[in-house]
Design an enzyme around this catalytic site. Structure first.
Site, PDB file in Angstrom:
ATOM      1  N   ASP A 116       0.845  -1.180   0.000  1.00  0.00           N
ATOM      2  CA  ASP A 116       0.000   0.000   0.000  1.00  0.00           C
ATOM      3  C   ASP A 116       0.886   1.238   0.000  1.00  0.00           C
ATOM      4  OD1 ASP A 116      -2.665   1.010  -0.060  1.00  0.00           O
ATOM      5  OD2 ASP A 116      -2.387   1.719   1.999  1.00  0.00           O
ATOM      6  N   HIS A 123      -3.230  13.907   1.383  1.00  0.00           N
ATOM      7  CA  HIS A 123      -3.429  12.966   2.484  1.00  0.00           C
ATOM      8  C   HIS A 123      -2.190  12.903   3.377  1.00  0.00           C
ATOM      9  CE1 HIS A 123      -4.600   9.476   4.802  1.00  0.00           C
ATOM     10  NE2 HIS A 123      -3.521   8.835   4.406  1.00  0.00           N
ATOM     11  N   GLU A 188     -10.227   3.870   4.121  1.00  0.00           N
ATOM     12  CA  GLU A 188      -9.415   4.699   3.236  1.00  0.00           C
ATOM     13  C   GLU A 188      -9.830   4.399   1.801  1.00  0.00           C
ATOM     14  OE1 GLU A 188      -5.250   3.912   4.107  1.00  0.00           O
ATOM     15  OE2 GLU A 188      -5.237   5.466   5.661  1.00  0.00           O
ATOM     16  N   GLU A 190      -9.290   4.108  -1.879  1.00  0.00           N
ATOM     17  CA  GLU A 190      -8.085   3.947  -2.697  1.00  0.00           C
ATOM     18  C   GLU A 190      -8.405   3.232  -4.011  1.00  0.00           C
ATOM     19  OE1 GLU A 190      -4.689   2.283  -0.739  1.00  0.00           O
ATOM     20  OE2 GLU A 190      -5.116   3.259   1.181  1.00  0.00           O
ATOM     21  N   ASP A 221      -8.758   0.430   2.282  1.00  0.00           N
ATOM     22  CA  ASP A 221      -7.680  -0.002   3.178  1.00  0.00           C
ATOM     23  C   ASP A 221      -8.085   0.330   4.617  1.00  0.00           C
ATOM     24  OD1 ASP A 221      -5.153  -0.754   4.156  1.00  0.00           O
ATOM     25  OD2 ASP A 221      -4.379   1.281   3.929  1.00  0.00           O
ATOM     26  N   ARG A 225      -6.838   3.467  13.727  1.00  0.00           N
ATOM     27  CA  ARG A 225      -5.877   4.562  13.934  1.00  0.00           C
ATOM     28  C   ARG A 225      -5.158   4.488  15.274  1.00  0.00           C
ATOM     29  NH1 ARG A 225      -5.032   5.766   8.809  1.00  0.00           N
ATOM     30  NH2 ARG A 225      -6.908   6.535   7.754  1.00  0.00           N
ATOM     31  N   GLN A 228      -2.588   1.775  14.994  1.00  0.00           N
ATOM     32  CA  GLN A 228      -1.571   2.243  14.052  1.00  0.00           C
ATOM     33  C   GLN A 228      -0.626   3.262  14.696  1.00  0.00           C
ATOM     34  OE1 GLN A 228      -3.327   4.248  10.660  1.00  0.00           O
ATOM     35  NE2 GLN A 228      -1.354   4.907   9.855  1.00  0.00           N
ATOM     36  N   LYS A 241      -3.436  -2.226  10.218  1.00  0.00           N
ATOM     37  CA  LYS A 241      -4.020  -2.306   8.877  1.00  0.00           C
ATOM     38  C   LYS A 241      -4.021  -3.741   8.363  1.00  0.00           C
ATOM     39  CE  LYS A 241      -2.667   2.395   7.479  1.00  0.00           C
ATOM     40  NZ  LYS A 241      -3.622   2.943   6.509  1.00  0.00           N
ATOM     41  N   THR A 245      -8.596  -5.799   4.229  1.00  0.00           N
ATOM     42  CA  THR A 245      -8.609  -4.793   3.167  1.00  0.00           C
ATOM     43  C   THR A 245      -9.670  -5.271   2.193  1.00  0.00           C
ATOM     44  OG1 THR A 245      -6.230  -4.422   3.433  1.00  0.00           O
ATOM     45  CG2 THR A 245      -7.233  -3.626   1.400  1.00  0.00           C
ATOM     46  N   GLU A 353      -9.241  12.328   8.311  1.00  0.00           N
ATOM     47  CA  GLU A 353      -9.215  13.680   7.758  1.00  0.00           C
ATOM     48  C   GLU A 353     -10.590  14.352   7.819  1.00  0.00           C
ATOM     49  OE1 GLU A 353      -6.827  14.389   4.110  1.00  0.00           O
ATOM     50  OE2 GLU A 353      -6.756  12.220   4.050  1.00  0.00           O
TER      51      GLU A 353
HETATM   52 MN    MN Z   1      -3.819   3.057   2.814  1.00  0.00          MN
END
Ligand code: MN
Length: 408
Positions: A116, A123, A188, A190, A221, A225, A228, A241, A245, A353
């Site tokens: 990834d 971002h 996320e 993507e 993804d 948080r 992470q 993560k 996915t 975000e």
């Molecule tokens: Mn990602």
């Protein structure tokens, strides 16, 4: 076939590959055509795909990998055969296809290595500040398409529920971590690039890189948080993560999307020569959106509207960088673009975000608010021509045997 079902799709999405299972049939390759799926095994029996070697073997497989291994000439022969039959309104299109609502769509390919990337500057800038106040985009970021190796074995397809993961994180103000359910489950938005043509360990030049890509797929993804943040200093994300996915069921051939390419923004500072030689960086002009539906809502609320053209690094540069040190590409490898956030507020492509890491809660149309994704929420990602990727978030599956924390 019912004549009413023979209507051609008015504004057809591009043809796309998937793996489907119909009533009484084993999983096999199909091609999306409007609201129908063409059973490629049956279609090939009509002698319209003679340019595809070993059609009866590769189309009967429950994964795209065998077909992808045949290489670009077989891929083109397949697309040309189907497109000619559509143009000629050949009966085979209808006699070998089934309405989409009569099939189950499965994960379209066996995933090899999954990388990834982190290719949106919007971002990278916002996320680094929100996750670690005071921090900036890493020094290496403008010089290489930063990424991390993740888990190919945890790729699930649209429609499969995603369980809230457990992990270690530091509650606010605590000095010892706890082991528990994540309190900040995020999506996320993507794009995934699916590798079709392997490489032998020598660096792939940017100008040759797109020829290794079979197709594009929507990708979510999932990220925890809190897990992470606690685990990923100084290394990249690990278990935060690794739990799941999600990908859409349709892989759109890259050759049907090349016309949508536009120049990427100015890359300043200029990347080193091996990431740029004789080719201008190009990205895909593909509108993308994310929406959330709580269990009390009928229709999901749009929470992000963005475009793949906002990416800074191109897929060619990602492949050139990935292979620049000797890594090999294998058929079935999956390359995630990274969260595709753009310059404005609505183009923020993850909850981190959207809510400023929880500081600005998102209010949904049912009146409830979110800092992150809750159990019972469905996250729906759509992309121009790429179909829909929807996943229901469900409660953690099990209670851990014990928590090692003494200060809960
Ligand atoms: Mn990602």
């Amino acid at each position: 076939v019912d004549p009413q079902q023979r209507e051609r799709p008015a504004a057809p999405e591009p043809l796309a590959y998937g793996v489907f299972c119909g009533e009484g049939s084993s999983p096999r390759l199909g091609m999306r055509y409007g609201e129908r799926v063409i059973d490629l095994l049956r279609f090939a029996e009509c002698s319209l795909l003679d340019g595809v070697p070993e059609a009866s073997r590769v189309f009967a497989a429950p994964r795209l990998n065998d077909f992808m291994e045949l290489g670009p000439s077989a891929w083109s022969a397949c697309l040309d055969g189907v497109q000619s039959a559509i143009d000629d309104d050949d009966d085979a299109i209808w006699t070998s296809s089934i309405p989409l609502d009569e099939v189950t769509l499965l994960r379209p390919f066996d995933v090899g290595d999954f990388v990834d990337f982190y290719a949106s500057k919007h971002h990278a800038g916002t996320a680094s500040k929100l996750l670690r106040p005071g921090s900036e985009i890493p020094e290496c970021w403008p010089y290489l398409p930063l990424g991390y190796h993740s888990r190919g074995g945890n790729i699930v397809v649209s429609g499969e529920p995603v369980h809230r993961p457990w992990g270690q994180f530091l509650p606010k103000g605590a000095v010892r971590p706890v082991y528990g359910e994540t309190q900040s489950l995020d999506f996320e938005l993507e794009l995934g690039f699916v590798v079709g043509v392997p490489s032998d360990g020598s660096p792939v030049r940017p100008a040759d890189a797109l020829a290794h890509v079979f197709g594009l797929v929507l990708l979510n993804d999932w990220s925890a948080r809190d897990i992470q943040v606690f685990e990923s200093r100084p290394l990249g994300p690990f278990l935060g993560k690794a739990f799941a996915t999600s990908i859409a069921p349709w892989v759109v051939p890259v050759e049907l999307l090349v016309d949508l390419r536009v120049p990427a923004g100015v890359q300043d500072p200029a990347p080193l020569d091996h990431l740029l030689v004789d080719i201008e960086a190009h990205v895909f002009d593909l509108p993308l959106e994310a929406a959330i539906r709580s269990s009390s809502m009928e229709v999901p609320d749009l929470v992000c509207q963005t475009n793949a053209r906002h990416l800074y690094w191109s897929v060619e540069q990602q492949i050139a960088h990935l292979t620049s040190g000797g890594a090999r590409l294998r058929t079935g490898d999956l390359l995630g673009s990274g969260t595709i956030s753009g310059p404005d507020r609505l183009s923020r492509a993850c909850m981190l975000e959207i809510t400023d890491h929880g500081a600005t809660p998102l209010v949904l149309s049912d009146g409830t608010s979110r800092t992150y994704v809750q159990d019972g929420d469905e996250v729906v990602i759509r992309g121009h021509g790429l179909g829909t990727l929807q996943s229901l978030v469900v409660a953690a599956t099990r209670v851990p045997a014990s928590s090692t924390s003494r200060d809960r």
